[in-house]
Design a protein around this motif. Structure first.
Motif, PDB file in Angstrom:
ATOM      1  N   TRP A  39      35.089  81.089  72.031  1.00 32.76           N
ATOM      2  CA  TRP A  39      33.659  81.635  72.477  1.00 32.76           C
ATOM      3  C   TRP A  39      32.904  80.478  73.096  1.00 32.76           C
ATOM      4  N   TYR A  40      32.611  79.585  72.600  1.00 34.61           N
ATOM      5  CA  TYR A  40      31.849  78.289  73.091  1.00 34.61           C
ATOM      6  C   TYR A  40      32.753  78.001  74.380  1.00 34.61           C
ATOM      7  N   ASN A  43      31.914  80.319  77.012  1.00 33.11           N
ATOM      8  CA  ASN A  43      30.324  80.274  77.558  1.00 33.11           C
ATOM      9  C   ASN A  43      30.403  79.175  78.489  1.00 33.11           C
ATOM     10  N   MET A 157      31.688  88.443  69.580  1.00 37.66           N
ATOM     11  CA  MET A 157      30.602  87.363  69.684  1.00 37.66           C
ATOM     12  C   MET A 157      29.918  87.555  70.914  1.00 37.66           C
ATOM     13  N   ILE A 158      30.789  87.926  72.217  1.00 35.23           N
ATOM     14  CA  ILE A 158      30.121  88.155  73.568  1.00 35.23           C
ATOM     15  C   ILE A 158      29.058  88.989  73.407  1.00 35.23           C
ATOM     16  N   GLU A 160      27.340  90.032  70.885  1.00 40.30           N
ATOM     17  CA  GLU A 160      26.184  89.933  70.086  1.00 40.30           C
ATOM     18  C   GLU A 160      25.430  88.544  70.394  1.00 40.30           C
ATOM     19  N   ALA A 161      25.899  87.858  71.542  1.00 38.26           N
ATOM     20  CA  ALA A 161      25.377  86.821  72.058  1.00 38.26           C
ATOM     21  C   ALA A 161      23.818  87.015  72.565  1.00 38.26           C
ATOM     22  N   PHE A 164      21.224  87.181  69.368  1.00 36.51           N
ATOM     23  CA  PHE A 164      21.474  86.130  68.566  1.00 36.51           C
ATOM     24  C   PHE A 164      20.130  85.473  68.460  1.00 36.51           C
ATOM     25  N   ASP A 165      19.469  85.149  69.380  1.00 33.79           N
ATOM     26  CA  ASP A 165      18.346  84.336  69.485  1.00 33.79           C
ATOM     27  C   ASP A 165      17.216  85.313  68.525  1.00 33.79           C
TER      28      ASP A 165
END
Length: 360
Positions: A39-40, A43, A157-158, A160-161, A164-165
């Motif tokens: 995921w990192y 991105n 994860m993509i 939910e990104a 996330f903040d």
């Protein structure tokens, strides 16, 4: 006197419980960790693609995410197929190479007039070619079996990104803690980008040179040895040694003369020494600042818990622990003990962080 003893006992019990949970939950945690790394990378690739103009315009984020996702899994699929084919062929030929190695060692013992025949276990205790190949096959099998789970993790994860903040902000009531949490996250991201970027670049060069040297020497399974050198370069100290030993041993039994063996051993050794001891430390600078003893202990600990994947992740996990522990007075001594020279820097200054954002 009793209160410090109680705290120490409670901390020790908590540490044991956490270690036990990490061990029994490795089948779920390892795919999650791999998904986080992917995921990192996705991105980072997406951000790079968004800065490239195409037909006079910039690509939208959803499209760059999709392109990065497809590229990552396409490359991983190709590499996995090549490595699995080479590994299967090597496992099939292993008994032949084992027999030839015994002949080489027997001939060496006769030339040296030794009463006892040299065995591979005398040179490399507790080493077994079949066990090593079995370990490599099991790692590939486990990764292949969890690939669908990793893919699902990455997709979620993509999705939910974007929220996330908001979730991270909602975790804290104090605005100061919120700013500190975001500042720690930025510092972790900066250090991890620095480490992973340099480590991946050096690993790619190491794997490519290993492939070129073994291919030029006429040694089979050059692609496999290149991939092994790439992967093992993430493992401190012992990774470089193993990356040289495997192809060197194969060249010893594959060729009829010692010239290719000496050339491959010296060539791969020179690559590992130059990149690992001269170039990489200069590129890394003082960003890591981890005690060598801590690295070895971490290597043994995470290797025992999660195997090869744990060894690959041991350094980033220690860096993560140092960054977080250095920000709080209660845990700062832990960061100092884990560091290389005891200098873990000052706690994150939120005012400096805000000024940096304004300047950038």
């Amino acid at each position: 006197m009793r209160q410090p003893l109680v705290k120490f006992t409670a901390s020790l019990i908590l540490l044991v419980i956490v270690g036990w949970l990490l061990f029994i939950g490795r089948s779920l945690l390892i795919p999650l960790i791999i998904a986080l790394v992917l995921w990192y990378i996705i991105n980072s690739m997406s951000s790079a693609l968004r800065h490239i103009p195409l037909l006079g315009t910039y690509l939208p984020r959803p499209l760059t995410i999709l392109l990065a996702l497809l590229a990552i899994f396409y490359v991983v699929g190709i590499v996995f197929n090549i490595v699995s084919v080479n590994l299967q062929q090597l496992a099939f030929d292993a008994p032949t190479y084992q027999g030839r190695l015994d002949e080489v060692l027997l001939k060496l013992a006769k030339q040296l007039n030794m009463e006892k025949t040299i065995q591979l276990s005398d040179i490399f205790p507790n080493f077994s070619l079949s066990a090593a190949l079995g370990t490599g096959a099991s790692v590939l099998t486990s990764l292949a079996g969890s690939s669908s789970l990793v893919f699902i993790y990455v997709l979620f994860m993509i999705f939910e990104a974007a929220t996330f903040d908001k979730k991270l902000t909602a975790l804290f009531e104090n605005s100061g803690r919120i700013k500190l949490a975001f500042a720690i996250r930025e510092e972790i991201g900066r250090r991890m980008r620095h480490y992973m970027g340099i480590k991946t670049a050096v690993s790619l060069v190491t794997g490519t040179l290993t492939y070129a040297i073994t291919m030029a020497a006429g040694l089979p399974y050059a692609a496999l040895f290149g991939f092994i050198a790439f992967l093992l370069n993430y493992i401190p100290t012992i990774g470089s040694l193993i990356a040289v030993v495997f192809p060197s041993l194969l060249s010893l039994v594959y060729f009829d003369t010692l010239t290719p063996f000496i050339a491959i051993t010296l060539g791969l050794g020179a690559v590992q020494f130059t990149l690992g001891n001269l170039i990489e430390p200069r590129l890394m600078g003082t960003q890591l600042n981890i005690s060598p003893l801590v690295i070895m202990i971490s290597l043994s600990f995470w290797g025992a818990l999660w195997g090869v994947i744990g060894m690959v992740l041991c350094v980033p996990l220690v860096v993560l622990c140092i960054i977080i522990c250095a920000q709080f007075p209660a845990s700062r001594p832990i960061a100092i003990l884990l560091s290389g020279d005891g200098n873990v820097g000052d706690p994150i200054n939120l005012e400096d962080q805000n000024q940096t954002r304004e300047l950038t």
